[in-house]
Write an enzyme that holds these catalytic residues in place. Sequence first.
Site, PDB file in Angstrom:
ATOM      1  N   GLU A   1      11.706  33.165  79.372  1.00 62.31           N
ATOM      2  CA  GLU A   1      10.378  32.565  79.264  1.00 62.31           C
ATOM      3  C   GLU A   1      10.204  31.329  80.147  1.00 62.31           C
ATOM      4  O   GLU A   1       9.139  31.090  80.689  1.00 62.31           O
ATOM      5  CB  GLU A   1      10.206  32.174  77.801  1.00 62.31           C
ATOM      6  CG  GLU A   1       8.910  31.599  77.415  1.00 62.31           C
ATOM      7  CD  GLU A   1       8.935  31.341  75.906  1.00 62.31           C
ATOM      8  OE1 GLU A   1       9.376  32.238  75.166  1.00 62.31           O
ATOM      9  OE2 GLU A   1       8.533  30.253  75.495  1.00 62.31           O
TER      10      GLU A   1
ATOM     11  N   GLY B   1      20.875  38.222  62.728  1.00 61.20           N
ATOM     12  CA  GLY B   1      20.978  36.937  62.028  1.00 61.20           C
ATOM     13  C   GLY B   1      20.101  36.815  60.803  1.00 61.20           C
ATOM     14  O   GLY B   1      20.598  36.605  59.707  1.00 61.20           O
TER      15      GLY B   1
ATOM     16  N   ASP C   1      21.732  32.038  70.032  1.00 59.65           N
ATOM     17  CA  ASP C   1      20.571  32.828  70.460  1.00 59.65           C
ATOM     18  C   ASP C   1      19.857  32.174  71.642  1.00 59.65           C
ATOM     19  O   ASP C   1      19.577  30.977  71.605  1.00 59.65           O
ATOM     20  CB  ASP C   1      19.556  32.929  69.313  1.00 59.65           C
ATOM     21  CG  ASP C   1      20.073  33.754  68.151  1.00 59.65           C
ATOM     22  OD1 ASP C   1      20.791  34.745  68.399  1.00 59.65           O
ATOM     23  OD2 ASP C   1      19.750  33.418  66.995  1.00 59.65           O
TER      24      ASP C   1
ATOM     25  N   HIS D   1      10.019  45.485  65.351  1.00 60.44           N
ATOM     26  CA  HIS D   1       8.618  45.075  65.447  1.00 60.44           C
ATOM     27  C   HIS D   1       7.717  46.018  64.663  1.00 60.44           C
ATOM     28  O   HIS D   1       6.526  45.787  64.545  1.00 60.44           O
ATOM     29  CB  HIS D   1       8.171  45.024  66.907  1.00 60.44           C
ATOM     30  CG  HIS D   1       8.986  44.052  67.715  1.00 60.44           C
ATOM     31  ND1 HIS D   1      10.088  44.443  68.436  1.00 60.44           N
ATOM     32  CD2 HIS D   1       8.875  42.720  67.865  1.00 60.44           C
ATOM     33  CE1 HIS D   1      10.618  43.373  69.012  1.00 60.44           C
ATOM     34  NE2 HIS D   1       9.903  42.321  68.676  1.00 60.44           N
TER      35      HIS D   1
ATOM     36  N   ARG E   1      -6.772  25.623  61.541  1.00 65.26           N
ATOM     37  CA  ARG E   1      -6.547  27.063  61.768  1.00 65.26           C
ATOM     38  C   ARG E   1      -7.634  27.914  61.105  1.00 65.26           C
ATOM     39  O   ARG E   1      -7.357  28.963  60.508  1.00 65.26           O
ATOM     40  CB  ARG E   1      -5.143  27.466  61.285  1.00 65.26           C
ATOM     41  CG  ARG E   1      -4.043  26.932  62.189  1.00 65.26           C
ATOM     42  CD  ARG E   1      -2.681  27.381  61.747  1.00 65.26           C
ATOM     43  NE  ARG E   1      -2.280  26.749  60.501  1.00 65.26           N
ATOM     44  CZ  ARG E   1      -1.305  27.190  59.712  1.00 65.26           C
ATOM     45  NH1 ARG E   1      -0.630  28.268  60.029  1.00 65.26           N
ATOM     46  NH2 ARG E   1      -1.007  26.546  58.601  1.00 65.26           N
ATOM     47  N   GLU E   2      -8.880  27.463  61.265  1.00 64.13           N
ATOM     48  CA  GLU E   2     -10.003  28.186  60.653  1.00 64.13           C
ATOM     49  C   GLU E   2     -10.126  29.612  61.195  1.00 64.13           C
ATOM     50  O   GLU E   2     -10.451  30.543  60.456  1.00 64.13           O
ATOM     51  CB  GLU E   2     -11.326  27.443  60.923  1.00 64.13           C
ATOM     52  CG  GLU E   2     -11.472  26.110  60.199  1.00 64.13           C
ATOM     53  CD  GLU E   2     -10.834  24.938  60.960  1.00 64.13           C
ATOM     54  OE1 GLU E   2     -10.060  25.146  61.918  1.00 64.13           O
ATOM     55  OE2 GLU E   2     -11.122  23.785  60.572  1.00 64.13           O
TER      56      GLU E   2
END
Length: 793
Positions: A644, A471, A638, A733, A39-40
């Site tokens: 999706e 939750g 949930d 968000h 994950r550079e």
Amino acid sequence: MTEHRSPSPSPASTTADPTTVPPFPRATVLGYPRIGPRRELKAALESHWAGTTSVDELEASAAELRQRTTARLVALGLGAADAAVPSSFSYYDQVLDVAALLGAVPDRFADLTDGSDLAGYFALARGDRTRPPLEMTKWFDTNYHYLVPEIGPLTPVRLVGDRPVRELLGTARRGVTGRPVLVGPVTFLLLAKAADDAPVGFHPLDRLTDVVTAYGDLLRALAAAGAPWVQLDEPALVTDGDVPRDRVLAAAATAYGALAGGLALPDRPALLVATPYGPAGDALPVLADAGVDAVAVDLVRGDVDAVVASLTGRFAGRSVVAGVVDGHNVWRTDLDAALGTLNRLADGLPDVRVCVGTSTSLLHVPHDVEEEMDLDPLIRSWLAFADQKVREVVTLAAAMTDGPGSVAATLDQARTTVASRRTAPGVERPDVRARVAALTDADHHRSPYPVRAAQQAAALPLPPLPTTTIGSFPQTPQIRRARAAHRRGDLTSTEYTAVMRTHIAEVVASQEELGLDVLVHGEAERNDMVQYFAELLEGFAVTQHGWVQSYGSRCTRPSVLWGDVVRPEPMTVPWTTYAASLTDRPLKGMLTGPVTILAWSFVRDDQPLADTARQVALALRDEATDLEAAGVGVIQVDEPALRELLPLRAVDRPAYLRWSVDAFRLATSGVADSTQVHTHLCYSEFGAVMEAIDALDADVTSIEAARSRMEVLDDVGRTGFSRGVGPGVYDIHSPRVPDVAEIEDLLERALRTVPADRLWVNPDCGLKTRRPQEVAAALRNLVAATATVRARL
Ligand code: GLN
Ligand code: ZN
């Protein structure tokens, strides 16, 4: 139409003539992960955003990562000289890349950037103090999110950037001829939304001519910089969206007529158009007739005979990249089956050059399975991450050109491994199979809602407009530290449990103090709402480094569902009952639904998803009944990912909605009528799945609504949804704390559609990413606003 093209597919032709199409490489992949094996890119981006590193330092890190990627792909066997190596890097997102290249910047950013500078690019992605960022949404049926361009009649559209050119030159300096990869013009416009001030009836596709002109300029610049091939991705051609198919196909004909037919080599590079994520259907003949030099087709989801039929007699001398290696999943390819498909294609289209590729970009899989040393070696042997998939492509291409004998040992080994997956212990468990086979319709039904509602009202006295949360409570640094220490072995299980219990007790006390009606335990113990269950269920494995980009610098680490699913013991009961023991108020148990568990994992591909969903649902059903037996009277399951997994083509949707709804009902129908079942879904486009949400038959459904100012209630009203609904009144968000008046207003709006005895009050989603102070303030306002509105009832 084909004058500029080489008349023969001869692989040996070394094209000195710049007006002939160079042969497409025999092996390629449509794209490669960009986040880096460790994950550079994430680290480089986040330190730049934090102000620790300059733009130059970020660019240097990114260039280094690109070089290492290129070198890796060549080492794995892709050609260095023939454009086999895709240049699919992005600083944030490939759709944003095109918006920025074309300077298609919404008005609110116009004084800040024309799109060509990185600071402006990041502002579009992340917003700033005064400007909200571009919206983000799911990329086809994946868990990757792209940024939604905003295009109006007057949005500027002309080439302002040159990043693909600079990257091509950078790769060339290392001795490698790359292949720039860009989202194509039709998909770019189909994924865009109309700018806010666009007139009614305007669609971004109305700007096709301008966009195509800008792509033409870019192609010219790439040709001048020496690109033999450019790849334009057109996944939107495989989906059914809001725009009628005729119009989509006409746009493809116009765009590629202009870019391929209208420009001749050497003014442009040769064009590969990719149609990943499904069968391209009637788009293939359109692309062929428009004059593109190569197409990449998805043969994992698409059918080879359909491709043959589409291209017969209209693609002579050109190339088809056969996507036989799944770019979207982590299972090793059955190379014999893939070779069979490739041969069928080659036999069916004898006048076409057949090349081997992946079905999609490898963006959706982790880098390298060889890094997973903690994984059971047998399970590891079944997996192929990006690097392994590159090798598979190279092997298949060698088998096609030099005969299977040339790679016999590799094919043999693959055959043995793929076969071992069929018979390994745990892949098929007779007890699980028998239980699934014995299921009946009755296992998917509860009593009618009015019966349940009456029993629940008696069992669970609640005021009108009950308040609750979704939750999770904030995952504080202490929680993360304790989890990390436990993983390292620095904290014993007993000590870890004690830390988590302390947090649970705090969360319960704070909800009582705030005056919420239905409490939660806060999910402190969950690293992730899917991985938590994957770690406790048999049939799943988790990885150490299997990170996949979700958006920007954010990654997820999906679990691997490889075998039949068994729940060896209760997964949530001890935490939940501990929390419940601390309060007299009702406390809601929290489970992740079967569809979401599948959507956010890599799922076995050796049986239909529906079958796997049933197994997961049975494990959850047992958990729900155990919770109930332990005295938990409210259980939430949930399903934020229900939308999706919705298939991209309309014909496939009814079957999906049937099995996904059934799986949820199977998970939730084992409890008594007096137990209240909640579900939670979080996205705002409900229209397409509203009937399915209704069919879930949950007693209470909480949905995201705050950002759209309750617009989703139109869908709720339209479908006559007749059970409890909690449209979110707090947009989690954003760090913004909504004030009392604002929440009151949202509740009054909701009451116009939902009667008071069915309206619930809750935030949009879980609170885990927010800070404790924000959450306390927002929930205080939520409770206060509810009290005022209740008093007016
Ligand atoms: N119960 C989960 C939480 O609150 C739901 C998360 C989600 O919808 N993504 O965190
Ligand atoms: Zn949510």
